[in-house]
Design a protein around this motif. Structure first.
Motif, short mmCIF file in Angstrom:
data_model
loop_
_atom_site.label_atom_id
_atom_site.label_comp_id
_atom_site.label_asym_id
_atom_site.label_seq_id
_atom_site.Cartn_x
_atom_site.Cartn_y
_atom_site.Cartn_z
N VAL A 109 47.47 46.26 42.62
CA VAL A 109 47.01 44.87 42.72
C VAL A 109 47.22 44.15 41.40
O VAL A 109 47.70 43.01 41.35
CB VAL A 109 45.53 44.81 43.14
N ASP A 110 46.88 44.81 40.29
CA ASP A 110 47.07 44.22 38.97
C ASP A 110 48.53 43.85 38.74
O ASP A 110 48.84 42.75 38.26
CB ASP A 110 46.61 45.19 37.87
N TYR A 111 49.43 44.77 39.08
CA TYR A 111 50.85 44.53 38.83
C TYR A 111 51.40 43.43 39.73
O TYR A 111 52.23 42.61 39.28
CB TYR A 111 51.64 45.82 39.04
N LEU A 112 50.95 43.38 40.97
CA LEU A 112 51.39 42.30 41.86
C LEU A 112 50.88 40.96 41.35
O LEU A 112 51.59 39.95 41.40
CB LEU A 112 50.88 42.54 43.28
N ARG A 113 49.66 40.94 40.83
CA ARG A 113 49.12 39.69 40.25
C ARG A 113 49.94 39.26 39.03
O ARG A 113 50.21 38.07 38.85
CB ARG A 113 47.66 39.89 39.85
N VAL A 114 50.32 40.22 38.21
CA VAL A 114 51.12 39.89 37.03
C VAL A 114 52.45 39.24 37.46
O VAL A 114 52.89 38.25 36.86
CB VAL A 114 51.38 41.15 36.18
N ILE A 115 53.08 39.78 38.48
CA ILE A 115 54.33 39.20 38.98
C ILE A 115 54.11 37.73 39.37
O ILE A 115 54.88 36.85 38.97
CB ILE A 115 54.87 40.00 40.18
N ILE A 116 53.06 37.48 40.14
CA ILE A 116 52.80 36.11 40.59
C ILE A 116 52.45 35.19 39.43
O ILE A 116 52.93 34.05 39.33
CB ILE A 116 51.67 36.11 41.64
N MET A 117 51.61 35.66 38.50
CA MET A 117 51.20 34.81 37.38
C MET A 117 52.39 34.48 36.47
O MET A 117 52.51 33.36 35.97
CB MET A 117 50.08 35.49 36.58
N GLU A 118 53.28 35.44 36.27
CA GLU A 118 54.44 35.17 35.40
C GLU A 118 55.46 34.28 36.10
O GLU A 118 56.13 33.46 35.45
CB GLU A 118 55.07 36.48 34.94
N LEU A 119 55.58 34.40 37.41
CA LEU A 119 56.42 33.45 38.16
C LEU A 119 55.86 32.04 38.01
O LEU A 119 56.61 31.07 37.82
CB LEU A 119 56.49 33.84 39.64
N ALA A 120 54.53 31.93 38.10
CA ALA A 120 53.89 30.62 37.95
C ALA A 120 54.11 30.06 36.55
O ALA A 120 54.32 28.86 36.37
CB ALA A 120 52.40 30.74 38.26
N ARG A 121 54.08 30.93 35.54
CA ARG A 121 54.31 30.49 34.16
C ARG A 121 55.73 29.94 34.01
O ARG A 121 55.95 28.90 33.39
CB ARG A 121 54.07 31.65 33.19
N ILE A 122 56.68 30.65 34.60
CA ILE A 122 58.07 30.18 34.54
C ILE A 122 58.20 28.84 35.25
O ILE A 122 58.85 27.91 34.73
CB ILE A 122 59.02 31.23 35.17
N ALA A 123 57.59 28.72 36.43
CA ALA A 123 57.67 27.46 37.19
C ALA A 123 57.10 26.30 36.37
O ALA A 123 57.65 25.20 36.35
CB ALA A 123 56.93 27.60 38.51
N ASP A 124 56.00 26.54 35.68
CA ASP A 124 55.35 25.50 34.87
C ASP A 124 56.22 25.12 33.68
O ASP A 124 56.46 23.93 33.41
CB ASP A 124 53.99 25.99 34.41
N HIS A 125 56.70 26.12 32.93
CA HIS A 125 57.54 25.84 31.76
C HIS A 125 58.85 25.18 32.17
O HIS A 125 59.38 24.31 31.46
CB HIS A 125 57.84 27.14 31.01
N LEU A 126 59.37 25.62 33.29
CA LEU A 126 60.62 25.06 33.81
C LEU A 126 60.45 23.56 34.07
O LEU A 126 61.31 22.75 33.70
CB LEU A 126 60.96 25.82 35.09
N ILE A 127 59.34 23.19 34.70
CA ILE A 127 59.07 21.78 34.97
C ILE A 127 58.90 21.02 33.67
O ILE A 127 59.48 19.96 33.46
CB ILE A 127 57.82 21.62 35.86
N CYS A 128 58.07 21.55 32.76
CA CYS A 128 57.79 20.87 31.50
C CYS A 128 59.06 20.61 30.71
O CYS A 128 59.33 19.47 30.32
CB CYS A 128 56.81 21.69 30.67
N ASN A 129 59.85 21.66 30.46
CA ASN A 129 61.02 21.49 29.61
C ASN A 129 62.10 20.65 30.26
O ASN A 129 62.82 19.91 29.57
CB ASN A 129 61.57 22.86 29.21
#
Length: 411
Positions: A109-129
């Motif tokens: 569960v921890d590892y699956l959450r990490v995958i989702i959270m890091e995808l979300a981080r990329i999506a956010d940075h991608l939009i910002c930059n």
């Protein structure tokens, strides 16, 4: 660029009139404000003399709403904070609840959450930059990388059925296991996005026009950033290597190898570079997490939530056929389970910085008090200092590079 503007005049001794300053409203409805908030700029020509910032145009009383809802019903409220990376908000809230309730989640569960959270981080940075690029006059990068934000949203959709405000996951884990299609889309993203990110960097990093618009715009020192309470990419761009994932690990982040990118000047260019480098680090973390997930075999590969029947909704087929499951379903949905008394603060590394949940429980069925630490609200306090003395065009770039999201402004 304004909703309204006022020119102040002074009358000279000889009777002539001389223009003194101009008051300009940048927002709250102008698209350059990146959300519904107002900046009252006092200008001398195009140079900013002073700024008055106003929040509250999107006030939705999140914190008071949360005090009237059981824990699982608060997850959709967190979606509406930074909606560019809402899964991190969801996971942060679930982790807060799990700390209060004493729930230990399985490693998978921890590892699956990490995958989702890091995808979300990329999506956010991608939009910002990419929006920073748009605000400097370069639209190509935005159109190019936005295809991969869509791919990330398709992965969300496979897991929870939603895209933007996801309500993804549950207290104790996920609502369902990841599908094969979700993993195939993840593999496609990991295969294609690094090439796209490299090309995106080539469009901007050494682009003379982009550099002239961003280098030296809105700088902040490490000391001033810390005094304001900066966290996340905006603090790291000023040279401070603080990252919640490293300094206070959660969801098994201690099991991963990654670096913390830092800048030096804290200006718009450094903030852009730090976010780009963080996307590379997130790709590395996702690859590591995906490899760890693949190592689970047999029954372990089917685990996607902790065994906590008091807080985790039973499967529908069990609700229809088993009395015990029906009882738990009723008690959870109707909010009839008291939560333990306690007081805690739990932070996660949101895409924009430290996203914290300060929760007080008096032992009732809902939180006695819940406060969200929203990183954007902190950054906005510094906006006046960052743009004072700059040109009007710099105000938009600074606002863009801080990645101010209106949903986090006024909870």
């Amino acid at each position: 660029m304004s909703d309204t503007s006022t020119i102040h005049h002074i009358k000279l001794p000889d009777g002539s009139i001389e223009k003194q300053t101009t008051t300009l409203n940048l927002g709250p409805t102008h698209p350059a404000t990146h959300g519904v908030f107002q900046n009252i700029l006092e200008l001398d020509g195009e140079r900013i003399i002073s700024t008055e910032s106003t929040v509250g145009y999107i006030h939705r009383a999140f914190e008071k709403l949360a005090e009237r809802r059981p824990l699982f019903q608060i997850t959709p409220i967190t979606d509406r904070l930074n909606y560019c990376s809402s899964p991190i908000n969801n996971m942060g809230w679930h982790l807060t609840c799990e700390k209060l309730l004493g729930i230990q989640t399985p490693k998978r569960v921890d590892y699956l959450r990490v995958i989702i959270m890091e995808l979300a981080r990329i999506a956010d940075h991608l939009i910002c930059n990419s929006i920073v690029g748009v605000d400097t006059g370069a639209y190509t990068g935005f159109l190019y990388v936005m295809q991969y934000r869509e791919l990330i949203y398709e992965i969300y959709e496979q897991i929870c059925g939603s895209r933007l405000t996801t309500n993804i996951g549950r207290i104790g884990g996920f609502e369902r296991n990841f599908t094969n299609d979700a993993f195939k889309k993840l593999e496609k993203f990991l295969d294609e996005y690094p090439k796209v990110l490299a090309e995106f960097e080539n469009l901007f990093t050494r682009n003379r026009i982009f550099m002239e618009r961003t280098i030296g715009a809105g700088p902040i020192s490490a000391e001033r950033a810390l005094n304001y309470g900066f966290t996340g990419p905006n603090l790291r761009a000023a040279g401070v290597d603080y990252d919640v994932r490293v300094h206070n690990p959660y969801s098994s982040y201690q099991d991963f190898q990654f670096e913390i990118p830092v800048g030096t000047t804290g200006d718009c260019y450094d903030r852009f570079l730090v976010r780009n480098q963080e996307m590379w680090q997130s790709i590395s973390i996702i690859k590591q997490a995906y490899q760890k997930v693949q190592e689970f075999k047999g029954a372990d590969a089917e685990v996607y939530h902790a065994d906590v029947p008091e807080y985790y909704l039973p499967e529908k087929k069990d609700v229809y056929t088993k009395m015990e499951a029906l009882i738990w379903h009723f008690k959870i949905i109707m909010g009839e389970i008291n939560i333990p008394p306690g007081e805690l603060y739990f932070p996660v590394e949101g895409a924009n910085g430290e996203l914290g949940f300060y929760l007080i429980s008096d032992g009732g069925r809902t939180p006695y008090r819940l406060h969200f630490r929203r990183p954007c609200f902190v950054y906005y306090q510094a906006f006046e200092e960052l743009v004072k003395g700059s040109m009007l065009s710099d105000a938009v770039i600074v606002m863009s590079s801080l990645n101010l999201i209106a949903g986090e402004m006024d909870a």
